[in-house]
Design a protein around this motif. Sequence first.
Motif, mmCIF file in Angstrom:
data_model
loop_
_atom_site.group_PDB
_atom_site.id
_atom_site.type_symbol
_atom_site.label_atom_id
_atom_site.label_comp_id
_atom_site.label_asym_id
_atom_site.label_seq_id
_atom_site.Cartn_x
_atom_site.Cartn_y
_atom_site.Cartn_z
ATOM 1 N N GLU A 163 0.829 -1.204 0.000
ATOM 2 C CA GLU A 163 0.000 0.000 0.000
ATOM 3 C C GLU A 163 0.868 1.260 0.000
ATOM 4 O O GLU A 163 1.866 1.338 0.719
ATOM 5 C CB GLU A 163 -0.904 0.008 1.235
ATOM 6 N N SER A 164 0.449 2.218 -0.839
ATOM 7 C CA SER A 164 1.183 3.484 -0.913
ATOM 8 C C SER A 164 0.248 4.558 -1.451
ATOM 9 O O SER A 164 -0.710 4.246 -2.159
ATOM 10 C CB SER A 164 2.365 3.308 -1.861
ATOM 11 N N SER A 165 0.546 5.800 -1.143
ATOM 12 C CA SER A 165 -0.248 6.882 -1.724
ATOM 13 C C SER A 165 0.183 7.071 -3.179
ATOM 14 O O SER A 165 1.280 6.671 -3.573
ATOM 15 C CB SER A 165 -0.005 8.187 -0.958
ATOM 16 N N PHE A 166 -0.687 7.694 -3.963
ATOM 17 C CA PHE A 166 -0.376 7.942 -5.362
ATOM 18 C C PHE A 166 0.847 8.850 -5.484
ATOM 19 O O PHE A 166 1.725 8.615 -6.316
ATOM 20 C CB PHE A 166 -1.597 8.563 -6.050
ATOM 21 N N ASP A 167 0.934 9.859 -4.622
ATOM 22 C CA ASP A 167 2.068 10.792 -4.672
ATOM 23 C C ASP A 167 3.389 10.068 -4.429
ATOM 24 O O ASP A 167 4.385 10.318 -5.116
ATOM 25 C CB ASP A 167 1.908 11.911 -3.628
ATOM 26 N N HIS A 196 -8.365 0.781 -3.969
ATOM 27 C CA HIS A 196 -7.848 0.557 -2.613
ATOM 28 C C HIS A 196 -8.717 -0.407 -1.778
ATOM 29 O O HIS A 196 -8.199 -1.386 -1.231
ATOM 30 C CB HIS A 196 -7.649 1.905 -1.920
ATOM 31 N N PRO A 197 -10.050 -0.198 -1.698
ATOM 32 C CA PRO A 197 -10.854 -1.126 -0.889
ATOM 33 C C PRO A 197 -10.842 -2.551 -1.437
ATOM 34 O O PRO A 197 -10.921 -3.524 -0.673
ATOM 35 C CB PRO A 197 -12.281 -0.551 -0.962
ATOM 36 N N GLN A 198 -10.709 -2.659 -2.761
ATOM 37 C CA GLN A 198 -10.693 -4.000 -3.353
ATOM 38 C C GLN A 198 -9.365 -4.695 -3.071
ATOM 39 O O GLN A 198 -9.320 -5.902 -2.821
ATOM 40 C CB GLN A 198 -10.961 -3.895 -4.843
ATOM 41 N N LEU A 255 -7.634 -4.174 -0.424
ATOM 42 C CA LEU A 255 -7.729 -4.576 0.986
ATOM 43 C C LEU A 255 -8.512 -5.868 1.119
ATOM 44 O O LEU A 255 -8.119 -6.785 1.842
ATOM 45 C CB LEU A 255 -8.420 -3.475 1.809
ATOM 46 N N ALA A 256 -9.630 -5.944 0.382
ATOM 47 C CA ALA A 256 -10.501 -7.111 0.489
ATOM 48 C C ALA A 256 -9.823 -8.391 -0.020
ATOM 49 O O ALA A 256 -10.129 -9.481 0.440
ATOM 50 C CB ALA A 256 -11.792 -6.858 -0.283
ATOM 51 N N CYS A 257 -8.903 -8.248 -0.965
ATOM 52 C CA CYS A 257 -8.238 -9.430 -1.567
ATOM 53 C C CYS A 257 -6.990 -9.847 -0.826
ATOM 54 O O CYS A 257 -6.369 -10.847 -1.178
ATOM 55 C CB CYS A 257 -7.794 -9.119 -2.997
ATOM 56 N N SER A 258 -6.547 -9.061 0.165
ATOM 57 C CA SER A 258 -5.217 -9.321 0.719
ATOM 58 C C SER A 258 -5.253 -10.087 2.029
ATOM 59 O O SER A 258 -6.221 -10.016 2.792
ATOM 60 C CB SER A 258 -4.479 -7.994 0.918
ATOM 61 N N ASP A 259 -4.168 -10.829 2.290
ATOM 62 C CA ASP A 259 -3.978 -11.474 3.593
ATOM 63 C C ASP A 259 -3.206 -10.549 4.519
ATOM 64 O O ASP A 259 -3.375 -10.585 5.725
ATOM 65 C CB ASP A 259 -3.161 -12.768 3.425
ATOM 66 N N THR A 260 -2.326 -9.750 3.920
ATOM 67 C CA THR A 260 -1.444 -8.870 4.695
ATOM 68 C C THR A 260 -1.301 -7.542 3.963
ATOM 69 O O THR A 260 -1.233 -7.527 2.731
ATOM 70 C CB THR A 260 -0.037 -9.506 4.794
ATOM 71 N N VAL A 261 -1.236 -6.452 4.720
ATOM 72 C CA VAL A 261 -1.018 -5.129 4.111
ATOM 73 C C VAL A 261 0.323 -4.587 4.609
ATOM 74 O O VAL A 261 0.585 -4.613 5.817
ATOM 75 C CB VAL A 261 -2.149 -4.148 4.508
ATOM 76 N N ILE A 262 1.141 -4.129 3.683
ATOM 77 C CA ILE A 262 2.408 -3.496 4.079
ATOM 78 C C ILE A 262 2.458 -2.086 3.490
ATOM 79 O O ILE A 262 2.227 -1.893 2.300
ATOM 80 C CB ILE A 262 3.622 -4.323 3.581
ATOM 81 N N GLN A 263 2.749 -1.119 4.368
ATOM 82 C CA GLN A 263 2.922 0.266 3.898
ATOM 83 C C GLN A 263 4.314 0.371 3.297
ATOM 84 O O GLN A 263 5.287 -0.024 3.940
ATOM 85 C CB GLN A 263 2.839 1.243 5.087
ATOM 86 N N THR A 264 4.409 0.909 2.092
ATOM 87 C CA THR A 264 5.720 0.905 1.431
ATOM 88 C C THR A 264 6.403 2.267 1.372
ATOM 89 O O THR A 264 7.610 2.328 1.166
ATOM 90 C CB THR A 264 5.593 0.381 -0.020
ATOM 91 N N ALA A 265 5.642 3.352 1.520
ATOM 92 C CA ALA A 265 6.226 4.691 1.330
ATOM 93 C C ALA A 265 7.414 4.900 2.266
ATOM 94 O O ALA A 265 7.345 4.580 3.462
ATOM 95 C CB ALA A 265 5.175 5.762 1.546
ATOM 96 N N GLY A 266 8.516 5.383 1.709
ATOM 97 C CA GLY A 266 9.697 5.692 2.510
ATOM 98 C C GLY A 266 10.543 4.478 2.858
ATOM 99 O O GLY A 266 11.550 4.609 3.552
ATOM 100 N N LYS A 267 10.161 3.298 2.402
ATOM 101 C CA LYS A 267 10.957 2.099 2.727
ATOM 102 C C LYS A 267 11.675 1.602 1.477
ATOM 103 O O LYS A 267 11.131 1.684 0.375
ATOM 104 C CB LYS A 267 10.044 0.963 3.216
ATOM 105 N N THR A 268 12.859 1.024 1.662
ATOM 106 C CA THR A 268 13.551 0.427 0.516
ATOM 107 C C THR A 268 12.958 -0.961 0.263
ATOM 108 O O THR A 268 12.342 -1.563 1.158
ATOM 109 C CB THR A 268 15.057 0.254 0.800
ATOM 110 N N SER A 269 13.192 -1.454 -0.963
ATOM 111 C CA SER A 269 12.703 -2.798 -1.290
ATOM 112 C C SER A 269 13.326 -3.837 -0.374
ATOM 113 O O SER A 269 12.665 -4.795 0.029
ATOM 114 C CB SER A 269 13.060 -3.154 -2.733
#
Length: 171
Positions: free
Chosen positions: A100-104, A140-142, A144-158
């Motif tokens: 998950e990440s914002s569009f910006d 976004h809501p879809q 969420l509905a399809c996922s087992d886990t959510v990870i916020q990615t903004a500001g993190k390296t791969s």
Amino acid sequence: MKNNNIVLMGFMGVGKGSLARELIKLTDRVAIDTDDLIESMENTSVKKIFEKESEEYFRALEKKTSLWLESSVKNSIISIGGGFYHVGNLQKIGHVIYLESSFDAILDRIKSSKNPDKKLKKRPLLQDMAKANALIEQRHPQYLACSDTVIQTAGKTSSAIAEEIMKLLKL
Ligand code: S3P
């Protein structure tokens, strides 16, 4: 875990490919990308499939790919296209991680990458930024509905995200 695959899901440009490459380094798994599978199946690019056929045609190829993944792929890392979530059997393919990440933040990531123009040009649904922004909101809501886990990615390296996944899945 179903088929024991790790499924990387999220909007275009969020970094599914880079993350898959990091996970390869940390596991003994191979990585598969659904766009690559479709391009080799059709012997052309996703961009051309959208231009010469239609989005609907592309979505049908995604569905076909999802059935093959479910029946035949195990113990792998699978990056799925940003619209692949519609296929209906994601849960049977593997553990689905929503990046998950914002569009910006996604746009910043693309702009600071090696070849931003190429990254934008190859994606038919990333041509009109207002439309793409609306699309991420709508999806976004879809996701969420399809996922087992959510990870916020903004500001993190791969590589940091890959470590997070290793811990999370106890790999
Ligand atoms: C799409 C995402 C793309 C590709 C196609 C459509 C989408 O994959 O499947 O251009 O609908 O979000 P990436 O998410 O890997 O860019």
